[in-house]
Write an enzyme that holds these catalytic residues in place. Structure first.
Site, PDB file in Angstrom:
ATOM      1  N   ASN A 187       0.817  -1.205   0.000  1.00 56.74           N
ATOM      2  CA  ASN A 187       0.000   0.000   0.000  1.00 56.74           C
ATOM      3  C   ASN A 187       0.854   1.259   0.000  1.00 56.74           C
ATOM      4  O   ASN A 187       0.993   1.906  -1.039  1.00 56.74           O
ATOM      5  CB  ASN A 187      -0.951  -0.035   1.208  1.00 56.74           C
ATOM      6  CG  ASN A 187      -1.950   1.096   1.201  1.00 56.74           C
ATOM      7  OD1 ASN A 187      -1.854   2.022   0.401  1.00 56.74           O
ATOM      8  ND2 ASN A 187      -2.918   1.035   2.090  1.00 56.74           N
ATOM      9  N   ASP A 188       1.452   1.592   1.136  1.00 57.97           N
ATOM     10  CA  ASP A 188       2.204   2.848   1.223  1.00 57.97           C
ATOM     11  C   ASP A 188       3.345   2.915   0.214  1.00 57.97           C
ATOM     12  O   ASP A 188       3.658   3.990  -0.294  1.00 57.97           O
ATOM     13  CB  ASP A 188       2.772   3.011   2.636  1.00 57.97           C
ATOM     14  CG  ASP A 188       1.673   3.193   3.663  1.00 57.97           C
ATOM     15  OD1 ASP A 188       0.586   3.662   3.267  1.00 57.97           O
ATOM     16  OD2 ASP A 188       1.891   2.852   4.836  1.00 57.97           O
ATOM     17  N   VAL A 189       3.958   1.764  -0.080  1.00 55.95           N
ATOM     18  CA  VAL A 189       5.142   1.795  -0.946  1.00 55.95           C
ATOM     19  C   VAL A 189       4.793   2.051  -2.412  1.00 55.95           C
ATOM     20  O   VAL A 189       5.676   2.233  -3.227  1.00 55.95           O
ATOM     21  CB  VAL A 189       5.963   0.491  -0.835  1.00 55.95           C
ATOM     22  CG1 VAL A 189       6.475   0.307   0.588  1.00 55.95           C
ATOM     23  CG2 VAL A 189       5.172  -0.710  -1.277  1.00 55.95           C
ATOM     24  N   TYR A 231       0.309   1.471   6.996  1.00 54.77           N
ATOM     25  CA  TYR A 231       0.950   1.893   8.236  1.00 54.77           C
ATOM     26  C   TYR A 231       0.945   3.398   8.388  1.00 54.77           C
ATOM     27  O   TYR A 231       0.778   3.937   9.461  1.00 54.77           O
ATOM     28  CB  TYR A 231       2.401   1.419   8.269  1.00 54.77           C
ATOM     29  CG  TYR A 231       2.580   0.048   8.828  1.00 54.77           C
ATOM     30  CD1 TYR A 231       2.044  -0.275  10.085  1.00 54.77           C
ATOM     31  CD2 TYR A 231       3.304  -0.907   8.148  1.00 54.77           C
ATOM     32  CE1 TYR A 231       2.220  -1.533  10.613  1.00 54.77           C
ATOM     33  CE2 TYR A 231       3.484  -2.164   8.678  1.00 54.77           C
ATOM     34  CZ  TYR A 231       2.946  -2.482   9.906  1.00 54.77           C
ATOM     35  OH  TYR A 231       3.139  -3.718  10.423  1.00 54.77           O
ATOM     36  N   ALA A 232       1.140   4.102   7.262  1.00 56.90           N
ATOM     37  CA  ALA A 232       1.234   5.554   7.347  1.00 56.90           C
ATOM     38  C   ALA A 232      -0.119   6.183   7.651  1.00 56.90           C
ATOM     39  O   ALA A 232      -0.207   7.348   7.987  1.00 56.90           O
ATOM     40  CB  ALA A 232       1.805   6.123   6.055  1.00 56.90           C
TER      41      ALA A 232
END
Lengths: 468, 104
Positions: A397-399, A436-437
Site C-alpha cells: 500500500n504505502d510503498v 501503516y502511514a
C-alpha cells in the site's frame, strides 16, 4: 602457542570475516562468503581453545557449553520459518548482548583469567564499562523487539506493536542515561569495592534498553532490528578493546557498520529520520484521514484480472508484506510460471521495506523458488513501469502511494515503486483500510486501476485457475 | 616511532580502519541479500565467543567461570544457528536456468 602466533591466526580469522561479507555482493558468490565466515570462526575458536588448553587444561566445560548451544542453534536454524526471520535475528542479537555482559562480569570477577591485570587498570575499566552497557542495552532492547515482532503484545502489553508511550518518557531516558554514565565513572574511579557501581550501572543499562524500544511502533521495526544489529557489533568491539583482542575489534566494527548502514537504508526508504524513529511514537496510531469526499473504486473479479494478465506482454508484480502474511508466495510463483508459459514477461519489483526487515521479501520469494534474476530492486525497475502493461500489486500500500510525489503530503519524499505509471494497475487488498502511514492511497481511485478484494492467497489461487 | 605508544592507540587505529573497510564492503552488498547479511553479521558478532571461552577457561571454575560457560552456551546458539540459517537462506537464491557460457 606463542602470543605472536595467536595474533597471526586471529588476523587470518579477521580477514576471513571481511571476505565473508564481500561474498554477499552477489547471490552466486554468497555461499562462498558464508563458508569464509564459518572458516574464520572455526580458526578463532580452535586457536583460543588451544591457548586455554596450554594454560589451564580446563576445556571440557567450554566444549560442553558449545555442544549445548550448537545443538539448540542448529535446531532453530532448521526449523525457523522464513517469515519468522526478523524474530530469530532479534532473539540472536539479545544473546550476543547478554553474553557480552556475562563476559564483562566474569572479567571484573577474575581479571587474570582474561589476561588482564589485577586490579584492572583504568583504561580497561572504561572499555569494560562501554562493552557492558552496550551489551545490556542490546539484550533488553532485542527482547522487546523480539516480543513486538513475534506478536506477543496480546499477552504482555510491553510487547505491543503499538508504541508504548507515557509522559516524560524522553526525560526519564535521559536521566537514566546520565545516571548510568555516572555510575560508570564511579566504577572507573573506584579503587576498591568496584562491584556496587558496576552492578547498578549494568541494571540501569538493562532498564534503558527496555525503555528505548517500547515506544517504537511496529512499522519502524526494520530500522530497530538493523540498529540492534549494529549495537551487537559495537558490544563485541567493546569487549575486544577490554580484552586487548584486535580480531574482536575488527569483527565487531564490521558488524557495527553493517547494522548502521542498514538502519540508514531503512530510514531513507521509509522517509523517516533516524532520530524520529528512536524517539518513537509512530507506527501504531492511525492518522486522521482528512479527505471525506466519496471516491469510487472499480473492483473486479479474479476472472477479469486473469483476462488482463493473460493478454499482457509485460507484467510487474509488486509484493508487499500482506502477501507474506497470507502465505501466498508459492501461489504467486505458480501464477508467474503460468503467465511465462503464455509468453508474458513477468518481473518482480521490491521496495526496500516490503518485508519486516531489510531484504526480507527477497528471501520470501527465493523460498518460493522465484529465480532471483526476475526480482528487481525499486531503483532498477521504476523506469520500466511506463512500458509495462499490468502492474499487479499484492498486499502493498504505502510503498506504491503516488502521494509521495506530492508536496505537503505526510509521506512526501518517500521513495515509492512507480506502479501508477503502468498502463493498467491491478490491486489486491483485503479491504480499503489504509496502510501503516495511515493515509489514503489515490492509486486505488485511478481510472486505470482495478481492485480485486480478498485474501491474497485465495485471490492469487483463483487467478492461477482463471489464467488456464 | 612505535616505542612509547600506548597499545590502545594501535587498537584505536585498527578500530577506525575496520569501520572504513566495513563501510565499503557493506555498501557493495546487493539489497536482495540484506536479510542473509543480517544473519551472517549476527553470526560474526558471536565472535565474542572467544571472550566467553577465556572467561570459562580459568583453572579454578568459580562462579565467574561458570558464568563464562553459560555465555559460551548462549553465544554458540548464535554461532551455529547464525551460519546455518544463512546457509539455508542462500541455498534458496537460485537462477532460473543457468545458460551455457554464463559466468558464475
Amino acid at each position: 602457542m606463542s602470543a605472536d602466533q595467536l595474533a597471526l591466526w586471529y588476523l587470518v580469522a579477521a580477514v576471513s570475516f571481511i571476505l565473508a561479507l564481500k561474498g554477499l555482493s552477489s547471490p552466486p558468490t554468497a555461499r562462498r562468503g558464508n563458508y569464509f565466515g564459518v572458516a574464520g570462526m572455526a580458526i578463532a575458536v580452535a586457536v583460543t581453545l588451544a591457548l586455554i588448553y596450554s594454560h589451564s587444561k580446563s576445556v571440557l566445560p567450554i566444549v560442553g557449553g558449545m555442544v549445548v548451544g550448537g545443538v539448540i542453534g542448529a535446531f532453530v536454524a532448521r526449523r525457523v520459518q522464513m517469515t519468522q526471520m526478523p524474530e530469530l535475528v532479534a532473539a540472536m542479537h539479545s544473546l550476543v548482548g547478554l553474553a557480552a555482559v556475562f563476559i564483562a562480569i566474569a572479567a571484573v570477577n577474575n581479571p587474570e583469567a582474561m589476561g588482564l591485570h589485577t586490579p584492572i587498570t583504568g583504561l580497561h575499566k572504561a572499555e569494560l564499562f562501554i562493552g557492558t552497557f552496550i551489551g545490556a542495552i542490546t539484550f533488553s532492547g532485542s527482547v522487546i523487539a523480539f516480543g513486538k515482532l513475534a506478536g506477543l503484545g496480546k499477552h504482555f502489553r510491553l510487547f505491543s506493536s503499538a508504541p508504548v508511550v507515557f509522559k516524560g518518557q524522553h526525560w526519564l531516558n535521559l536521566a537514566l542515561g546520565i545516571a548510568m554514565i555516572g555510575f560508570g565513572v564511579a566504577f572507573f574511579m573506584a579503587e576498591q569495592s568496584e562491584w556496587p557501581p558496576f552492578i547498578i550501572m549494568t541494571a540501569l543499562a538493562f532498564l534503558l534498553g527496555f525503555l528505548l524500544i517500547i515506544p517504537i511502533g511496529g512499522a519502524d521495526m526494520p530500522v530497530v532490528i538493523s540498529m540492534l544489529n549494529s549495537y551487537s557489533g559495537w558490544a563485541a568491539a567493546g569487549i575486544g578493546f577490554s580484552l586487548d583482542n584486535p580480531m574482536l575489534i575488527v569483527a565487531g566494527s564490521l558488524v557495527g557498520s553493517s547494522g548502521a548502514i542498514l538502519s540508514y537504508i531503512m530510514c531513507k526508504a521509509m522517509n523517516r529520520s533516524f532520530v524520529s524513529v528512536i524517539l518513537g511514537g509512530f507506527g501504531g496510531e492511525t492518522a486522521a484521514v482528512a479527505e471525506t469526499e466519496q471516491k469510487t473504486v472499480r473492483s473486479g473479479s479474479p476472472d477479469d484480472a486473469a483476462f488482463l494478465l493473460s493478454n499482457a506482454d509485460t507484467v510487474i508484480i509488486v509484493p508487499g508484506y500482506g502477501l507474506a502474511v497470507a502465505r501466498a508466495q508459492h501461489a504467486v510463483k505458480e501464477l508467474a510460471t503460468k503467465l511465462t508459459q503464455k509468453g508474458v514477461t513477468v518481473k518482480y519489483a521490491i521496495h526496500p521495506v516490503a518485508g519486516r526487515m531489510p531484504g526480507h521479501m527477497n528471501v520470501l520469494l527465493a523460498e518460493a523458488e522465484v529465480p532471483y534474476d526476475q526480482v528487481f530492486e525499486m531503483e532498477d525497475i521504476n523506469s520500466e513501469f511506463p512500458q509495462a502493461d499490468v502492474a499487479l500489486i499484492l498486499g502493498a500500500n504505502d510503498v506504491v502511494n503516488p502521494l509521495a510525489e506530492q508536496k505537503g503530503s505526510p509521506i512526501y519524499g518517500m521513495p515509492i515503486i512507480e506502479a501508477h505509471k503502468a498502463r493498467t494497475v491491478l490491486v489486491n487488498k483485503r479491504s480499503m483500510a489504509s496502510g501503516y502511514a495511515g493515509i489514503d492511497n489515490p492509486l486505488f481511485y485511478m481510472d486505470k486501476t482495478m481492485m480485486v478484494f480478498g485474501d491474497a492467497k485465495k485471490v492469487v489461487e483463483d487467478l492461477v485457475k482463471a489464467v488456464e | 616511532m612505535t616505542a612509547g605508544v600506548d597499545p590502545i592507540v594501535f587498537y584505536l587505529t585498527i578500530f577506525v580502519l575496520a569501520i572504513f573497510v566495513g563501510y565499503h564492503v557493506i555498501w557493495n552488498v546487493t539489497p536482495a541479500l540484506h536479510t542473509p547479511l543480517m544473519s551472517l553479521t549476527n553470526a560474526i558478532s558471536s565472535i565474542i565467543l572467544v571472550g566467553a571461552m577465556l572467561a570459562a577457561g580459568s583453572e579454578t571454575l568459580d562462579w565467574g567461570g561458570w558464568l563464562g560457560v553459560l555465555a559460551v552456551a548462549l553465544v554458540s546458539i548464535n554461532t551455529f544457528g547464525g551460519f546455518l540459517v544463512t546457509q539455508r537462506m542462500l541455498g534458496m537464491f537460485k537462477k532460473k536456468e543457468p545458460k551455457p557460457g554464463d559466468k558464475e
